[in-house]
Design an enzyme around this catalytic site. Structure first.
Site, PDB file in Angstrom:
ATOM      1  N   ASP A   5      -3.260   8.682  -1.077  1.00 46.67           N
ATOM      2  CA  ASP A   5      -3.628   7.593  -0.191  1.00 46.67           C
ATOM      3  C   ASP A   5      -5.189   7.050  -0.405  1.00 46.67           C
ATOM      4  O   ASP A   5      -5.468   5.874  -0.416  1.00 46.67           O
ATOM      5  CB  ASP A   5      -3.267   8.025   1.352  1.00 46.67           C
ATOM      6  CG  ASP A   5      -3.527   6.932   2.337  1.00 46.67           C
ATOM      7  OD1 ASP A   5      -3.637   5.691   1.958  1.00 46.67           O
ATOM      8  OD2 ASP A   5      -3.874   7.466   3.386  1.00 46.67           O
ATOM      9  N   GLU A  60       1.376   6.007  12.752  1.00 44.26           N
ATOM     10  CA  GLU A  60      -0.065   5.741  13.293  1.00 44.26           C
ATOM     11  C   GLU A  60      -0.384   4.345  13.530  1.00 44.26           C
ATOM     12  O   GLU A  60      -0.693   3.882  14.525  1.00 44.26           O
ATOM     13  CB  GLU A  60      -1.138   6.009  12.024  1.00 44.26           C
ATOM     14  CG  GLU A  60      -2.420   6.412  12.622  1.00 44.26           C
ATOM     15  CD  GLU A  60      -3.600   6.273  11.830  1.00 44.26           C
ATOM     16  OE1 GLU A  60      -3.106   6.353  10.669  1.00 44.26           O
ATOM     17  OE2 GLU A  60      -4.750   5.858  11.968  1.00 44.26           O
ATOM     18  N   ASP A  61       0.305   3.575  12.571  1.00 46.50           N
ATOM     19  CA  ASP A  61      -0.002   2.013  12.692  1.00 46.50           C
ATOM     20  C   ASP A  61       1.114   0.957  13.283  1.00 46.50           C
ATOM     21  O   ASP A  61       0.879  -0.113  13.587  1.00 46.50           O
ATOM     22  CB  ASP A  61      -0.470   1.433  11.525  1.00 46.50           C
ATOM     23  CG  ASP A  61      -1.663   1.784  11.006  1.00 46.50           C
ATOM     24  OD1 ASP A  61      -2.413   2.509  11.950  1.00 46.50           O
ATOM     25  OD2 ASP A  61      -1.569   1.887   9.521  1.00 46.50           O
ATOM     26  N   HIS A  96       0.855  -1.167  -0.084  1.00 45.02           N
ATOM     27  CA  HIS A  96      -0.060  -0.018   0.162  1.00 45.02           C
ATOM     28  C   HIS A  96       0.926   1.367   0.028  1.00 45.02           C
ATOM     29  O   HIS A  96       0.799   2.100  -0.920  1.00 45.02           O
ATOM     30  CB  HIS A  96      -0.822  -0.050   1.190  1.00 45.02           C
ATOM     31  CG  HIS A  96      -1.700   1.169   1.492  1.00 45.02           C
ATOM     32  ND1 HIS A  96      -2.436   1.899   0.437  1.00 45.02           N
ATOM     33  CD2 HIS A  96      -1.554   2.150   2.417  1.00 45.02           C
ATOM     34  CE1 HIS A  96      -2.891   3.046   1.330  1.00 45.02           C
ATOM     35  NE2 HIS A  96      -2.238   3.172   2.428  1.00 45.02           N
ATOM     36  N   HIS A 147       3.907   6.954   5.382  1.00 45.98           N
ATOM     37  CA  HIS A 147       2.838   7.802   5.824  1.00 45.98           C
ATOM     38  C   HIS A 147       1.955   7.010   6.846  1.00 45.98           C
ATOM     39  O   HIS A 147       0.998   7.524   7.731  1.00 45.98           O
ATOM     40  CB  HIS A 147       1.926   8.136   4.687  1.00 45.98           C
ATOM     41  CG  HIS A 147       0.672   7.050   4.096  1.00 45.98           C
ATOM     42  ND1 HIS A 147       1.216   5.940   3.039  1.00 45.98           N
ATOM     43  CD2 HIS A 147      -0.296   6.656   4.311  1.00 45.98           C
ATOM     44  CE1 HIS A 147       0.283   5.458   2.720  1.00 45.98           C
ATOM     45  NE2 HIS A 147      -0.661   5.613   3.517  1.00 45.98           N
TER      46      HIS A 147
HETATM   47 MN    MN Z   1      -2.715   4.787   3.872  1.00 43.72          MN
END
Ligand code: MN
Length: 744
Positions: free
Chosen positions: A160, A98-99, A69, A94
């Protein structure tokens, strides 16, 4: 529509997966080839490895390794938008902060401040999106705040979103619908405003595929079926033009390009016509390879050649050469009468303009380097920044205002000195006045448009020259909000009104204070809230104001209970009237609704259109400023939002029994197709139960039938009884009430 690179089906082994990931990575490098400077390759590799390692154990819904991705997003940034090395690094990273375990500090340490800031912006956006629907507006505001920091944040975010839209097939239906509607509401218009036409178009088409699959397939099929015919027509149309252009020593490209499915659908809806009647299913595009100083001249020369061959429609000439759109778009558009009396749109632009049309902002900057004047983009950002920094705008209003003033098509207005200002379509003289200066706006009493006197509400047209007339006695008024469309004008008017209200309210505040003191009650938050809620007003300010202008005389305070210095409103239960708008003939007597905690005054109210409550439903009242009370069902789709955001404006209500008034409602019945089924249903409803039917439609298909019935019932109990009786009929499969307007 262009073909979309679809991820292959995932049943690959580790070795094959590794190969696939490396292939994608190499493709990214290949796209960047021309702009890689010494040392870049190493940093890109580092970013790729950091992301790959961090996402190592993650997979997407489709089963593919997650790292594909960010790689795909980076490729979109490079190949479709034309961004460079730094943006690719940000795209690769990106989703990491966050993840995964990677922190912003890690990114900053490895890649420096510039990249860390962008990644931070991207992280902030994704953590605010997806919370719940009512948060949408606030999220959008946050997105825009980061946009004015560094536009690359928003561009990478668009890439995105595009990749997520392209790969949404394995998601749950409700997710698909949610993401699609968000995309058409916010992201596609943003892409448009950033000048990313291809991305905007693809986003709209993909969203439509999920939101309106049948129509989408239908139009796609019809486009395919008519392709051969269209190609023949295009070739015939182009042939004489080609010959002319060749003798004119131009370096050019000419081709026909189909319009997107979404834009065709838009046209069908707007004009209320069938597919066959949409005349511009395609546009002819001529791309010229011109020297920079000859661009404009060449485009007009080509225009003249075309109109020698085909006659143009004068009102469809669009000159974006002299006045580019604020998103940077430059071109010359004309619509001419082609063979067989068909109108055909022709777009003329140079290679440079074409790149801007396709890659938007990024390409614009590429050409801007060395250019001197402030670009239209910069102006646009400036305007956004100005609106964003103006204080306390309600975020829902803000989104609406923003869409109207920054995402709409624009017109060009000239000042008396000949300066040009861009305003959204629909802008009025007053909008223009505010765009000149907020002082000019609030003192505006009229305008001269092309030397003719017009009122401030006059809608402007592209090319108008406008002179504003002001007076020191003028003051902003409430109704001005009805005819301005720019965010700037709306915000300034609202600010002025609020200020004005505050001044007027002072007196009312004083009156109330004296009254409370006279009663021995304290002037405190509880007591003021008690009075505010009693009058169903949105805020204490509103209460003071209403007292000042004598809409409220505070006589009712007599009935309040004073305990110590605490004030409590009386809580009688009373019955008031409701006027059903649906069926005047049945309005024998007004229905009754009990509202808790009401005073003895009559309260105007109406039934919400979104959920059409009937007596017996669980309902609540919602106070709407200026409109009294709106009654919603507690399971109304809007209920959660209203209750979450405006708890203080909710009023508890209950129905009173009443057998003399009917309410319109709808039922959907599904069952086995059987001769006489309609008879059986109507006999039961109007014969046995004596219920009034307003409309009935039944459609039978392959042994099944689906019927919708609109009927008048007295209350929920009666409706439930009917539903039960219908279900008892042989062959009936299900009977459901319509919940919303849309379903009805
Ligand atoms: Mn994304």
């Amino acid at each position: 529509m262009e073909t979309v690179a679809q991820a292959p089906k995932y049943n690959l082994n580790d070795e094959q997966e590794k190969k696939l990931i490396l292939r994608e990575y190499r493709a990214l490098l290949k796209g960047l080839r021309s702009r890689i400077k010494p040392g870049d390759r190493k940093i890109i590799r580092q970013a790729f490895e950091m992301a790959a390692e961090a996402h190592k154990s993650m997979r997407r819904k489709s089963g593919e390794p997650y790292i594909l991705h960010p790689l795909a997003v980076a490729r979109i940034c490079v190949e479709e938008i034309g961004l460079g090395v730094r943006s690719s690094i940000c795209a690769l990273l990106h989703d990491t902060v966050e993840d995964t375990d990677i922190t912003l500090e890690d990114v900053q340490r490895e890649f420096g401040n510039e990249i860390a800031k962008i990644v931070d912006g991207l992280t902030k956006i994704s953590t605010v999106v997806d919370v719940n629907a009512s948060q949408q507006a606030e999220n959008f505001r946050k997105i825009l705040l980061t946009l004015t920091d560094d536009p690359r944040v928003i561009i990478i975010k668009l890439a995105d979103r595009l990749h997520n839209m392209r790969t949404m097939d394995s998601m749950k239906l409700e997710k698909q619908l949610k993401i699609s509607s968000e995309t058409v509401y916010v992201y596609a218009p943003l892409a448009h405003r950033m000048g990313l036409y291809n991305i905007k178009t693809e986003m709209e088409d993909l969203a439509m595929k999920y939101l309106e699959p049948d129509t989408y397939k239908d139009i796609a099929r019809k486009l395919a079926e008519t392709k051969r015919e269209r190609t023949r027509f295009i070739n015939e149309f182009i042939k004489p033009l080609k010959e002319k252009l060749e003798t004119g020593e131009f370096n050019f490209d000419i081709y026909g390009r189909p319009k997107s499915i979404h834009s065709i659908w838009d046209k069908m809806k707007k004009k209320g016509v069938a597919f066959e009647e949409v005349y511009d299913l395609f546009a002819i595009r001529i791309i010229l390879d011109s020297a920079p100083e000859k661009e404009k001249e060449d485009c007009w020369k080509v225009y003249s050649m075309i109109t020698d061959e085909y006659s143009p429609s004068p009102e469809r000439l669009r000159d974006w050469l002299s006045n580019p759109k604020s998103n940077g778009y430059e071109a010359l558009h004309t619509t001419v009468m082609g063979p067989m009396g068909k109108w055909v749109e022709v777009q003329i632009r140079t290679k440079r303009m074409n790149e801007i049309a396709e890659k938007g902002l990024a390409a614009h900057w590429k050409y801007k380097e060395g250019g001197s004047d402030e670009s239209r983009f910069d102006k646009w950002f400036g305007q956004i920044r100005e609106v964003l920094t103006s204080q306390d705008t309600d975020s829902v209003d803000f989104l609406q205002d923003f869409k109207m003033s920054f995402l709409a098509e624009e017109i060009y207005i000239y000042t008396p000195k000949g300066d040009v200002k861009m305003l959204p379509v629909g802008a009025t003289a007053l909008d223009f006045a505010f765009s000149v200066h907020s002082e000019v706006g609030s003192k505006c009493i009229g305008a001269k448009v092309n030397h003719k006197l017009v009122p401030i509400s006059h809608k402007l047209r592209s090319g108008d020259q406008v002179e504003i007339i002001t007076s020191n006695k003028q003051k902003a008024s409430e109704d001005w909000l009805n005819f301005v469309v720019t965010a700037k004008a709306r915000t300034k008017i609202k600010d002025a009104l609020k200020e004005e209200k505050r001044t007027v309210a002072e007196e009312g505040k004083y009156t109330l204070q004296r009254k409370l003191e006279g009663m021995g009650a304290a002037v405190n938050q509880h007591n003021i809230d008690e009075v505010t809620n009693f009058y169903k007003l949105a805020s204490p300010l509103e209460l003071y104001y209403q007292v000042s202008v004598k809409n409220i005389d505070l006589k009712e305070l007599k009935e309040f209970k004073v305990t110590g210095d605490r004030l409590d409103a009386p809580k009688p239960v009373r019955v008031i009237e409701v006027k059903p708008e649906y069926h005047p003939g049945l309005q024998k007597k007004d229905a009754e609704l009990i509202i808790f905690g009401e005073s003895s005054d009559k309260i105007v109210y109406n039934l919400a259109n979104c959920c059409k409550p009937i007596p017996g439903d669980d309902v609540f009242g919602f106070v709407t400023t200026g409109k009294g009370l709106t009654i919603h069902r507690t399971n109304c789709p809007n209920a959660a939002k209203l209750m979450a955001n405006y708890g203080h404006r909710i009023v508890k209500t209950k129905w009173a029994k009443n057998k003399e008034i009917s309410f319109l409602t709808g039922l959907k019945i599904i069952g086995m197709d059987d001769v006489g089924i309609v008879n059986k249903i109507t006999n039961l409803i109007s014969g046995e139960l004596r219920i009034n039917i307003a409309a009935i439609t039944i459609e039978a298909k392959e042994g099944l039938f689906e019927g919708t019935i609109k009927l008048f019932v007295h209350d929920k109990e009666e409706l439930e009884e009917l539903v039960q009786d219908l279900k008892d009929l042989p062959g009936i499969h299900s009977v459901d009430r319509f919940d919303t307007e849309a379903a009805g």
